[in-house]
Scaffold this motif. Structure first.
Motif, short mmCIF file in Angstrom:
data_model
loop_
_atom_site.label_atom_id
_atom_site.label_comp_id
_atom_site.label_asym_id
_atom_site.label_seq_id
_atom_site.Cartn_x
_atom_site.Cartn_y
_atom_site.Cartn_z
N GLY A 135 31.96 -0.71 -7.25
CA GLY A 135 33.37 -0.37 -7.19
C GLY A 135 33.92 -0.03 -5.83
O GLY A 135 35.13 -0.04 -5.64
N LEU A 139 37.48 -5.16 -6.43
CA LEU A 139 37.12 -6.16 -7.43
C LEU A 139 38.16 -7.27 -7.48
O LEU A 139 39.32 -7.03 -7.81
CB LEU A 139 37.01 -5.51 -8.82
CG LEU A 139 36.75 -6.48 -9.98
CD1 LEU A 139 35.39 -7.16 -9.82
CD2 LEU A 139 36.85 -5.75 -11.31
N VAL A 164 37.08 4.01 -14.54
CA VAL A 164 37.16 3.68 -13.12
C VAL A 164 37.82 4.85 -12.39
O VAL A 164 38.53 5.66 -13.00
CB VAL A 164 37.96 2.38 -12.87
CG1 VAL A 164 37.23 1.19 -13.49
CG2 VAL A 164 39.39 2.49 -13.40
N LEU A 192 39.14 0.17 -7.12
CA LEU A 192 38.69 0.99 -8.24
C LEU A 192 37.83 2.17 -7.82
O LEU A 192 37.70 3.13 -8.57
CB LEU A 192 37.90 0.12 -9.24
CG LEU A 192 38.66 -1.11 -9.75
CD1 LEU A 192 37.77 -1.90 -10.70
CD2 LEU A 192 39.96 -0.72 -10.42
N ARG A 194 35.05 3.30 -8.23
CA ARG A 194 33.84 3.37 -9.03
C ARG A 194 34.09 2.67 -10.35
O ARG A 194 35.16 2.82 -10.96
CB ARG A 194 33.47 4.84 -9.30
CG ARG A 194 32.23 5.04 -10.18
CD ARG A 194 32.05 6.51 -10.54
NE ARG A 194 33.21 7.03 -11.27
CZ ARG A 194 33.40 6.86 -12.58
NH1 ARG A 194 32.55 6.17 -13.30
NH2 ARG A 194 34.47 7.39 -13.15
N ILE A 195 33.12 1.87 -10.80
CA ILE A 195 33.20 1.18 -12.09
C ILE A 195 32.10 1.73 -12.98
O ILE A 195 30.91 1.45 -12.78
CB ILE A 195 33.05 -0.35 -11.92
CG1 ILE A 195 34.13 -0.89 -11.00
CG2 ILE A 195 33.09 -1.04 -13.28
CD1 ILE A 195 33.97 -2.37 -10.65
N PRO A 198 30.76 -1.77 -16.10
CA PRO A 198 31.15 -3.12 -15.66
C PRO A 198 31.29 -4.12 -16.80
O PRO A 198 32.20 -4.95 -16.78
CB PRO A 198 30.02 -3.52 -14.70
CG PRO A 198 29.43 -2.23 -14.24
CD PRO A 198 29.55 -1.30 -15.40
#
Length: 262
Positions: A135, A139, A164, A192, A194-195, A198
């Motif tokens: 992230g 993305l 996210v 984002l 951080r994901i 996913p």
């Protein structure tokens, strides 16, 4: 010659050199897009000239196709090849499960189609691309030009319910105009941070009207080759279900030929 290269370029060359040696005579090979993939394409061209290697290749972008032809690789379409033995491509980020973010070069749609039409996908990268959680790299999401602003709003609305950190998106531009992919589409870059999930995010994004494909590659990559500036390449294999790691050392002096025409 190699002393003039940056550590990152030396690492990219190392990964590309190691991964290109997985290609065997008679294979049908998918060729990725990006700087690390370009080293791999050049290495295959060297093998064709020096070893008489015979392959047919399916590029994932027009620029990869041109480079492949320039170094003597037999290029065909995916429809002509039908199915591939192996695809070798780079990544913008990867985690311990070999889930990837790809699309920084704008070729994510063809890259995903080619990778999933292959028996195996090898990712080539440097150590800086490995992350605990995806992230940090934006993305990419490929969208059709018609109504892209509406699509952007819908994507941001979807992000509000996802695991996210951020929800902002921006249209990728080339100068003062939208960046246009080989398929004539636009790209939204999602910031984002951080994901958390996913797989869920990839599925949900592709349900938004106007979205063509997203840059999350889940359960597609089998192996990753990580290059280091000292000529060491690390191979991690998840194809058996149990991670296996091995290392190999290459002679960076061999890079003089591959870089001579850059």
């Amino acid at each position: 010659m190699t002393d003039q290269l940056t550590p990152i370029d030396r690492a990219k060359y190392t990964a590309a050199h190691c991964a290109a040696d997985f290609v065997q005579d008679g294979m049908r090979v998918g060729l990725g897009t990006g700087s690390t993939a370009a080293w791999m394409v050049r290495r295959l061209g060297t093998r064709i000239k020096q070893e008489g290697l015979r392959i047919i290749a399916v590029p994932t972008s027009t620029r990869t196709a041109q480079l492949a032809r320039d170094v003597g690789i037999n290029v065909v379409s995916l429809d002509e090849a039908r199915w591939l033995d192996l695809t070798i491509d780079g990544a913008d980020e990867f985690d311990a499960e070999l889930t990837l973010i790809k699309g920084g070069g704008g070729a994510l749609l063809q890259e995903k189609i080619v990778a999933t039409a292959s028996d195996q996908m090898i990712v080539i990268t440097d150590a800086a691309k490995e992350v605990k959680t995806l992230g940090a790299f934006p993305l990419p999401v490929e969208v059709i030009p018609f109504g892209w602003r509406a699509t952007k709003a819908l994507v941001e609305e979807v992000l509000a319910s996802m695991d996210v950190m951020g929800q902002n998106s921006s249209l990728r531009v080339n100068g003062d105009k939208p960046f246009v992919t080989d398929e004539g589409n636009y790209i939204l870059d999602l910031d984002l941070g951080r994901i958390g999930n996913p797989r869920q995010l990839a599925l949900v994004l592709n349900q938004v009207p106007g979205v063509v494909e997203n840059g999350l590659f889940v359960d597609i990559a089998d192996q990753v080759v990580i290059g280091h500036a000292d000529g060491t390449c690390e191979l991690r294999d998840l194809s058996s279900g149990t991670p296996e790691t091995s290392t190999r050392q290459i002679d960076l002096e061999d890079s003089r030929n591959i870089f001579s025409d850059l």
